[in-house]
Write an enzyme that holds these catalytic residues in place. Structure first.
Site, PDB file in Angstrom:
ATOM      1  N   SER A  43       0.497 -16.485  24.637  1.00  0.00           N
ATOM      2  CA  SER A  43       0.756 -16.969  23.443  1.00  0.00           C
ATOM      3  C   SER A  43       2.091 -16.625  22.905  1.00  0.00           C
ATOM      4  O   SER A  43       2.735 -15.798  23.550  1.00  0.00           O
ATOM      5  CB  SER A  43      -0.211 -16.239  22.450  1.00  0.00           C
ATOM      6  OG  SER A  43       0.006 -15.043  22.312  1.00  0.00           O
ATOM      7  N   LYS A  44       2.608 -16.970  21.740  1.00  0.00           N
ATOM      8  CA  LYS A  44       3.806 -16.706  21.498  1.00  0.00           C
ATOM      9  C   LYS A  44       4.023 -15.384  21.320  1.00  0.00           C
ATOM     10  O   LYS A  44       4.928 -14.361  21.558  1.00  0.00           O
ATOM     11  CB  LYS A  44       4.197 -17.365  20.148  1.00  0.00           C
ATOM     12  CG  LYS A  44       4.481 -18.991  20.281  1.00  0.00           C
ATOM     13  CD  LYS A  44       5.001 -19.726  19.221  1.00  0.00           C
ATOM     14  CE  LYS A  44       5.159 -21.198  19.468  1.00  0.00           C
ATOM     15  NZ  LYS A  44       5.501 -21.927  18.344  1.00  0.00           N
TER      16      LYS A  44
END
Ligand code: GLU
Length: 472
Positions: A249-250
């Site tokens: 994920s970011k």
């Protein structure tokens, strides 16, 4: 629909930068289109105005351009189904919505938000899934655009469909809902707009992530309502974080793809690396040019399980791709990353050996690792001593080295010649280190430096001898 011309699309929402997961989806769609001489469409899905981030459309285009993922139809170049930005296609969605209303397959939602919230709470209390269709009004008001327009699920049934990667998938009737087609702000939902666009743009293969599997029964019911055969679905596996435990994920380091550009990775490396995160043509070969990838790409060889991100592998791959570049280009890039006063093409091979991406050149100069090429290194005398050799012995060795180098012709002052000459001396000593260690230090001032013979060549005869004399 096997006889149709292949059309794939990448349909990002402009909600921020383009991270590696999005790029890989685009890449698979692009590879498949190119392999089949088909069309690759870029479509911007900007119907959620609240989530939109300014500048993302340009950012997405810049990212794709850097990677060389060119599109045949899109917002900037137009095409037979222009415009390619959903917010500019509202009339079209309205037209499609009206067809559904006429067929009795869509109706205006009469409830206020708090009423729907009540239904939701009640379902929760009863530990049942909240399904709007259970509250379907008997006499819905006419749709005037101020209320959400909902799809009326005609028939409750189990949905079974095929995914090229996953094979047969199915979902029970709880997956079917009277979902919103057009919101009260006049914008269509993703569920509705993308189906309309995929129909209009004649998309044959929809490549996207797993998060859309759960809604596929809804999409299919729309295709059915329009009397259109659905496209093929190609669901890509997630990219896992380096620890292999969660989705990248970011937060776990899914970076903006343009960060890799800044760090000096080659676009071809990113293409090769991302293609292999979730796809494998089989065999040992891992380094593929984009042309080769297009040839071997096969939807049936996309994997189901998530592939793990691995920075070391990426760096290794980049080094391999650098080797495929013409030497002139390598030189140009390395020189570009060097400060002006260091731009000497003789340094290129030395640097090349020690980097995996262009940005590493900056790190090297930032840490002063190349400074010794430009000014006499500073080091403590004791550094010249090898193991328990006496200072006299070391100094004697260096003197002999100077004598040997003195007789080398200026034009023979090349790495191999210097090495051959000095190794004759080194081999006569009790240990080669008695010469090689002080030689390295005298020239570079570093424990770990490039090969001292190449340093000598780059420094030139005078400077090399001067540094050795100083050491003596
Ligand atoms: N706009 C969607 C997204 O950005 C695209 C999903 C699709 O490819 O259908 O996630």
């Amino acid at each position: 629909m096997p006889d149709k011309k292949v059309v794939t699309r990448f349909a990002p929402s402009p909600t921020g930068f383009m991270h590696v997961g999005g790029v890989r989806t685009a890449l698979y769609a692009w590879l498949f289109a190119r392999k089949n001489n088909g069309q690759f469409v870029l479509r911007i899905e900007d119907t959620d105005k609240e989530r939109e981030v300014e500048g993302s459309i340009l950012h997405i285009q810049e990212s794709l351009k850097w990677l060389g993922l060119d599109w045949d139809q899109g917002p900037d170049i137009g095409g037979p189904h222009a415009p390619y930005v959903q917010s500019e296609r509202l009339e079209l969605y309205k037209k499609y919505a009206e067809t559904l209303i006429q067929k009795g397959l869509a109706y205006a939602d009469p409830y206020a938000e708090n009423e729907i919230e009540e239904f939701r709470k009640k379902a929760e209390e009863e530990k049942k899934p909240f399904l709007y269709r259970k509250h379907r009004p008997e006499n819905p008001p006419a749709w005037d655009g101020t209320r959400p327009l909902r799809f009326k699920i005609a028939e409750l049934k189990r949905t079974v469909w095929n995914d090229i990667v996953w094979g047969e998938l199915s979902a029970g009737e709880e997956a079917l809902e009277d979902f919103i087609l057009i919101k009260s702000d006049g914008y269509p939902t993703y569920n509705f707009a993308h189906v309309v666009d995929d129909i209009e743009m004649k998309v044959t293969h929809v490549v996207r992530g797993q998060e859309f599997i759960a809604s596929t029964p809804k999409f299919l019911s729309l295709y059915e309502a329009f009397g259109v055969l659905p496209p093929f679905f190609v669901t890509t596996p997630p990219i896992m974080a380096a620890d292999g435990k969660k989705k990248l994920s970011k937060r776990d380091g899914a970076k903006d793809i343009l960060e890799y550009k800044k760090e000096g990775y080659l676009p071809d490396t990113m293409i090769n690396y991302l293609a292999f995160l979730g796809f494998n043509p089989g065999g040992e070969k891992e380094i593929y040019t984009r042309g080769e990838l297009i040839k071997v790409f096969d939807l049936a060889k996309i994997q189901r399980s998530g592939a793990q991100w691995n920075d070391e592998k990426l760096d290794w791959m980049n080094k391999e791709h650098i080797k495929l570049l013409p030497p002139k280009e390598v030189e140009k890039n390395i020189l570009e990353y060097l400060p002006k006063e260091m731009q000497n093409s003789k340094l290129v091979p030395v640097i090349l050996e020690r980097i995996s991406k262009w940005g590493d050149v900056k790190d090297m100069t930032g840490k002063g690792e190349l400074d010794f090429f430009f000014k006499q290194p500073k080091y403590g005398k004791e550094k010249l001593i090898f193991k328990n050799a006496s200072p006299q012995k070391i100094s004697e060795n260096l003197k002999q080295a100077i004598d040997i180098l003195q007789v080398l012709d200026e034009k023979d002052f090349k790495q191999e010649k210097i090495k051959t000459a000095l190794m004759v001396l080194a081999d006569k000593l009790e240990s080669r280190g008695g010469l090689l260690h002080p030689l390295r230090f005298a020239l570079s001032g570093l424990d770990k430096s490039p090969d001292p013979f190449i340093i000598a060549e780059i420094l030139g005869k005078n400077e090399t001898i001067s540094r050795l004399q100083k050491a003596v």
